[in-house]
Enzyme design. Structure first.
Site: not given
Ligand code: AHR
Length: 500
Positions: A174, A293
């Protein structure tokens, strides 16, 4: 009341081969994912390394093929060297991402051991926040080089004679987000990512790399970010990442269940951007998607504001999932499968305790959240080729979406075992859906079982001491003369399994 929907599935309507890595998950050094989650020495279920066997059993039930590690936001401040070698000598560090203290009791080698025990590969992320090319190429050398170099020999000295042979790697996490340690502009990230990619592949040319895409489709830099990053990295990476989390913040169920349409749009857009850069570069190579994610995340937001900073493994991001969350997770899995031609990796974020299908009590039991079930069904029965169903369904409009089909569905055909599985969500809040499916191309097939996840209470949850959300296999699907008929209860997740 009953609504009607129909569809045709045919073994020739192929979307694409499903890469098993689409059923991946994620363990971050965050909250109780590692400490108190997968690892709890002294727990009655702990094995000789301190890994909880009860948790491992649940992970195996999910057939998780790959686990992203060690973050997440955590990785952008992580020194991987802190987590290898004698445990007693490992430093305690402040984790600035989650404002906790990291003991480094578990690091790369222990996590690789755990992954092996649950039959999963690891998708390893490198730190492109506070670190860069050198730390990343050293980690590849430490993990993947056989022997005869400083870092590979150090691994051997640490007790790991055989290289870990990690195939899939993420170039940071990210990096478009202002919350990220070492947040960068797209050009800054594109430059560091391509140079890191080159060095990592010079160490081990067999690895596959994921460049960071946007943290979600609503980031102000979305689209331009992907285009710029791919301009820099196209020839040196295999994947661009996508992340997204949803939540029913406004208590608007119709709109909430439609949020997988946002995910569809996100996927289609990133494919378009990747192919635009392909066209611009006159490249023969195709970049695929790593949706590394995805989940529902909102229940724990308020509780997390009250956590005492710099504690060790506090209960962070511990969403307790409802039945309605499981329906959206089912639809999100359908969205991934509908583009299985291009989404080749996906990671449900996360796996244990932190926005997770598996929860534990410190010193106590491990149990399954509502979202465990659609994830397990897809992972266990959704291997093979994804098939595009031609669907006719009544639709509705919600606050943010128009033309939301009540029927959300995809099918999977496993050519080897000749099994067909239909995954379907009925989004209707009051009506049963009577589904007619033309399955003539699957001659001689019968229904093996029709699994249904349904509940009269959309807010029903599972907790360590009670299980309210659990599937049954009393669905009424039947096949006769190439026609499948099934009633999908109001608000339900359905898995209709066919075989010869
Ligand atoms: O999964 C939780 C968090 O969400 C992770 O650390 C991050 O990559 C995202 O913002």
């Amino acid at each position: 009341m009953t609504i009607k929907a129909s569809m045709t599935i045919d073994k020739e309507f192929k979307i694409g081969e499903i890469d098993n890595r689409i059923y991946g998950s994620f363990i971050e050094h965050l909250g109780r994912a590692v400490y108190g989650g997968i690892y709890e020495p002294g727990h009655p279920e702990a094995d000789e390394q301190g890994f909880r066997k009860d948790v491992m059993e649940l992970v195996k039930e999910l057939k998780v093929p790959i686990v992203r590690y060690p973050g997440g936001n955590f990785v952008s401040g992580y020194n991987w060297e802190d987590g290898v070698g004698p445990v007693a000598e490992r430093p305690r560090r402040l984790d600035l991402a989650w404002r906790t203290t990291e003991t480094n009791e578990i690091g790369t080698n222990e996590f690789m051991d755990w992954a092996k025990k649950v039959n999963a590969e690891v998708n390893m992320a490198v730190n492109l926040g506070t670190r860069g090319i050198d730390a990343a190429r050293n980690l590849v050398e430490y993990c993947n080089h056989t022997s005869g170099s400083y870092w590979s020999d150090l691994r051997i000295k640490h007790g790991y004679k055989e290289p870990h042979k990690i195939k899939t790697w993420c170039l940071g996490n990210e990096m478009d987000g202002p919350w990220q340690i070492g947040h960068r502009t797209a050009d800054e990230y594109g430059r560091i990512a391509v140079e890191t990619a080159k060095a990592m592949k010079w160490v081990d040319p067999s690895i596959e790399l994921v460049a960071c895409g946007s943290s979600n489709r609503h980031m102000p830099t979305f689209a331009e970010w992907e285009a710029t990053v791919l301009e820099h990295t196209y020839d040196h990476v295999e994947f661009i990442s996508l992340h997204t989390y949803y939540g029913n913040r406004d208590e608007d169920l119709a709109n909430y269940l439609a949020q997988s349409l946002d995910m569809d749009q996100f996927i289609y857009s990133v494919i378009s951007i990747a192919d635009y850069i392909k066209a611009k570069k006159r490249s023969k190579k195709t970049i695929n998607l790593s949706f590394d994610e995805w989940n529902v995340w909102f229940h724990s937001n308020e509780a997390d504001k009250k956590i005492e900073p710099w504690t060790i493994a506090p209960p962070q991001l511990e969403d307790i999932y409802t039945f309605e969350d499981a329906l959206l997770v089912g639809s999100m899995l359908i969205s991934l499968l509908k583009r299985a031609d291009r989404v080749k990796i996906a990671c449900l974020a996360q796996l244990v305790n932190v926005i997770a299908p598996i929860m534990t009590e410190n010193g106590g039991e491990a149990w399954k959240q509502s979202i465990f079930y659609p994830y397990m069904h897809a992972s266990v029965f959704g291997r093979g080729v994804a098939l595009n169903a031609i669907v006719s369904s009544p639709k509705y409009d919600s606050k943010d979406f128009t033309d939301v089909p009540y029927l959300d569905t995809v099918s999977v055909y496993d050519e080897e075992s000749e099994a067909v599985t239909i995954f379907a969500v009925n989004r209707h809040q009051t009506d049963v859906m009577s589904l007619d499916a033309d399955v003539r191309s699957f001659e001689g097939y019968r229904v093996v079982e029709h699994i249904v996840l349904e509940n009269d209470d959309v807010k029903a949850t599972n907790q360590h001491n009670h299980t309210n959300v659990v599937p049954h296999n009393n669905g009424d699907a039947k096949v006769d003369g190439g026609k499948l008929e099934a009633n999908l209860p109001k608000l339900s997740w359905n898995v209709i399994r066919l075989a010869k």
